[in-house]
Design a protein around this motif. Structure first.
Motif, PDB file in Angstrom:
ATOM      1  N   ALA A   1       0.839  -1.206   0.000  1.00 23.35           N
ATOM      2  CA  ALA A   1       0.000   0.000   0.000  1.00 23.35           C
ATOM      3  C   ALA A   1       0.875   1.257   0.000  1.00 23.35           C
ATOM      4  CB  ALA A   1      -0.926  -0.008   1.215  1.00 23.35           C
ATOM      5  N   LEU A   2       1.968   1.223   0.759  1.00 22.48           N
ATOM      6  CA  LEU A   2       2.873   2.378   0.768  1.00 22.48           C
ATOM      7  C   LEU A   2       3.525   2.561  -0.599  1.00 22.48           C
ATOM      8  CD1 LEU A   2       4.521   1.973   4.285  1.00 22.48           C
ATOM      9  CD2 LEU A   2       3.218   3.951   3.499  1.00 22.48           C
TER      10      LEU A   2
ATOM     11  N   PRO B   1       3.386   7.967  -0.323  1.00 20.01           N
ATOM     12  CA  PRO B   1       2.940   9.188   0.364  1.00 20.01           C
ATOM     13  C   PRO B   1       3.795  10.429   0.069  1.00 20.01           C
ATOM     14  CG  PRO B   1       3.074   7.335   1.887  1.00 20.01           C
ATOM     15  CD  PRO B   1       3.674   6.880   0.609  1.00 20.01           C
ATOM     16  N   THR B   2       5.038  10.213  -0.323  1.00 18.30           N
ATOM     17  CA  THR B   2       5.863  11.349  -0.738  1.00 18.30           C
ATOM     18  C   THR B   2       6.071  11.209  -2.243  1.00 18.30           C
ATOM     19  OG1 THR B   2       7.002  11.026   1.354  1.00 18.30           O
ATOM     20  CG2 THR B   2       7.951  12.631  -0.148  1.00 18.30           C
TER      21      THR B   2
ATOM     22  N   PHE C   1      -1.514  -2.284  -7.536  1.00 20.80           N
ATOM     23  CA  PHE C   1      -1.615  -2.827  -6.188  1.00 20.80           C
ATOM     24  C   PHE C   1      -1.855  -4.332  -6.223  1.00 20.80           C
ATOM     25  CE2 PHE C   1      -4.329  -3.400  -2.255  1.00 20.80           C
ATOM     26  CZ  PHE C   1      -3.272  -3.290  -1.362  1.00 20.80           C
ATOM     27  N   ALA C   2      -0.979  -5.080  -5.576  1.00 23.48           N
ATOM     28  CA  ALA C   2      -1.119  -6.545  -5.544  1.00 23.48           C
ATOM     29  C   ALA C   2      -0.787  -6.995  -4.124  1.00 23.48           C
ATOM     30  CB  ALA C   2      -0.190  -7.190  -6.561  1.00 23.48           C
ATOM     31  N   PRO C   3      -1.803  -6.990  -3.251  1.00 22.00           N
ATOM     32  CA  PRO C   3      -1.539  -7.261  -1.838  1.00 22.00           C
ATOM     33  C   PRO C   3      -0.875  -8.610  -1.580  1.00 22.00           C
ATOM     34  CG  PRO C   3      -3.918  -7.112  -2.282  1.00 22.00           C
ATOM     35  CD  PRO C   3      -3.215  -6.697  -3.518  1.00 22.00           C
TER      36      PRO C   3
ATOM     37  N   LEU D   1      11.673   3.313  -1.214  1.00 22.07           N
ATOM     38  CA  LEU D   1      11.945   4.653  -1.739  1.00 22.07           C
ATOM     39  C   LEU D   1      10.950   5.687  -1.218  1.00 22.07           C
ATOM     40  CD1 LEU D   1      13.828   6.211  -3.690  1.00 22.07           C
ATOM     41  CD2 LEU D   1      12.175   5.737  -5.503  1.00 22.07           C
ATOM     42  N   TRP D   2       9.734   5.242  -0.841  1.00 17.90           N
ATOM     43  CA  TRP D   2       8.729   6.184  -0.318  1.00 17.90           C
ATOM     44  C   TRP D   2       9.185   6.806   0.988  1.00 17.90           C
ATOM     45  CZ3 TRP D   2       7.999   1.140  -1.695  1.00 17.90           C
ATOM     46  CH2 TRP D   2       7.997   0.191  -0.673  1.00 17.90           C
TER      47      TRP D   2
END
Ligand code: HEM
Length: 129
Positions: A5-6, A11-12, A50-52, A65-66
């Protein structure tokens, strides 16, 4: 799933750097002192949607990297501890439903202005905290 999810929300979404010396980044020539904009969102998104259930080893090359990179790397473990605490608290409510969502506008870091959740009647049964 949290890692995935991140990666997808990143988020950045953008980071700024300046080139310490002249050289090449990929195929692009940069001069010393030149500003470099890193589109984090594109880098992390290059690994697909997205592939949980994805094996985390597949995206290990991103090295989170986020949370940035290099000497100014974020206090990522603390952020992860906070996320785990929230997810852990929600585990007591298996029937949880998100009943609406409104994104926050004009903020530096993507967030929800409002994210109401509703627990089913059986939610949290037997728990004291
Ligand atoms: C999901 C949540 C978070 C994300 C995505 C995030 C992301 C980032 C990013 C991208 C950077 C810049 C790194 C770089 O330039 O290489 C950064 C720096 C930083 N973050 Fe976070 N962060 C998060 C949560 C937190 C939390 C909870 C804390 C502390 C309570 C924190 C503390 C810091 C600090 C102190 C820096 C600056 C480090 C330095 O300049 O040396 N971050 N973060």
């Amino acid at each position: 799933m949290v890692e995935e999810a991140l990666r997808v929300t990143s988020p950045t979404p953008v980071m700024l750097r300046s080139a310490a010396r002249a050289g090449r980044i990929g195929g692009v020539r940069v001069e010393a002192g030149e500003r470099v904009v890193i589109a984090t969102l594109l880098c992390t998104g290059a690994y697909g949607p997205f592939a949980p259930d994805r094996d985390p080893a597949e995206t290990a090359g991103l090295r989170r990297l986020w949370f940035g990179a290099g000497p100014h790397f974020c206090l990522g473990p603390l952020a992860m501890a906070e996320i785990r605490a929230v997810v852990g608290a929600l585990r007591g409510f298996p029937g949880l439903v998100i009943s609406g969502r409104r994104p926050a506008r004009g903020v530096l870091i993507p967030a929800y202005a409002r994210l109401p959740v509703r627990a089913s009647r059986r939610a949290g049964r037997g728990r004291t905290s």
